[in-house]
Design a protein around this motif. Structure first.
Motif: not given
Length: 283
Positions: A66-71, A117-123, A154-157, A273-283
């Motif tokens: 899931x995480x960008x660059x496996x980091x 995930x696709x530059x979106x913060x996620x725990x 930290x205001x993240x998904x 998951x990246x698309x979903x997080x991006x969608x929530x960020x726009x709401x």
């Protein structure tokens, strides 16, 4: 052809030496029995190239997927289970914990990590079936509670990857209490208007299904995952039938009956998951 004669003593090769191939070279699909090299299976994200069966993954594998660059950075990895009630069945609970930690290299059945995930913060809180069947104990509830507090601060998904046989019987009522505890914490996450994604993998059963696994803003699964409260054998014995409908308690059946929002192939997980997080960020 005397060399072909069987010795009356039979074959005396030790069990350890009877392997058909060196360990770690070949893998046999648990569904269609197709054999593939572990290298090819790994490159295909542990999905059988013959029947598309999704093999079980551990928390570390999902974090890298899931995480960008496996980091990513693990959180709360110092929280470990204790034997609060001095439980003993065939052997003491403390011995079971020690054996599971030695076998898996994990502290407990659930690990938490943060990343992008696709530059979106996620725990992500991910369960490992290899650790006492991914059973839900006090550590599971505590780690999820702390993860939710972290997300609010930290205001993240937040996402939970469920893979569990249910409540950990060795912790008795302490285990069952986690159902209410996590559900209450998820209410706090919702009040903070932060998204919760529930990702169910094979198997997701028992108290996990009866609580946080079904409470997501999005409930989704991998193909073919077993999802239910009681297992098929218990259901058959309870309702007194010889056979259950084909595909009973599998992800496809749950999707058809409205318990899942969608099923996603492992290769598409990160993008979805990246698309979903991006969608929530726009709401």
């Amino acid at each position: 052809m005397s060399w072909f004669k069987r010795d009356n003593k039979g074959i005396t090769t030790s069990t350890r030496e009877k392997k058909e191939a060196p360990e770690g070279i070949w893998h046999q699909c648990g569904k269609c029995q197709h054999r593939v090299t572990v290298k090819d299976l790994r490159e295909n994200l542990y999905v059988c190239p013959s029947c598309n069966h999704h093999e079980r993954l551990g928390s570390g594998d999902y974090f890298e997927l899931f995480f960008d660059d496996g980091k990513y950075k693990e959180l709360f990895d110092n929280i470990a289970a204790v034997d609060s009630i001095n439980f003993v069945d065939l052997k003491p609970y403390t011995e079971r914990l020690e054996a599971a930690r030695k076998k898996t290299g994990l502290v407990d059945a659930l690990s938490v990590a943060k990343g992008k995930v696709q530059k979106n913060d996620l725990v992500i809180a991910a369960m490992d079936f290899s650790f006492i069947g991914g059973s839900m104990g006090a550590v599971t509830g505590e780690k999820i509670a702390k993860a939710i507090d972290y997300c609010i601060k930290h205001r993240c998904a937040f996402m939970i990857i469920s893979k569990s046989g249910g409540a950990r019987m060795m912790e008795s009522a302490f285990s069952l209490m986690q159902m209410a505890k996590v559900s209450a914490k998820l209410t706090q996450l919702a009040d903070a208007r932060l998204p919760y994604l529930s990702f169910m993998t094979d198997p997701t059963t028992g108290g996990v299904t009866a609580s946080f696994a079904m409470l997501g803003d999005f409930n989704f699964s991998e193909p073919g995952a077993l999802i239910g409260f009681a297992g098929p054998r218990i259901v058959k014995e309870t309702i007194k039938v010889k056979e259950l409908p084909e595909g009973f308690q599998r992800a496809e059946s749950l999707l058809h009956n409205g318990f899942l929002d969608f099923i996603v192939e492992r290769k598409d997980l990160k993008d979805k998951v990246g698309d979903i997080l991006t969608l929530f960020k726009k709401i």
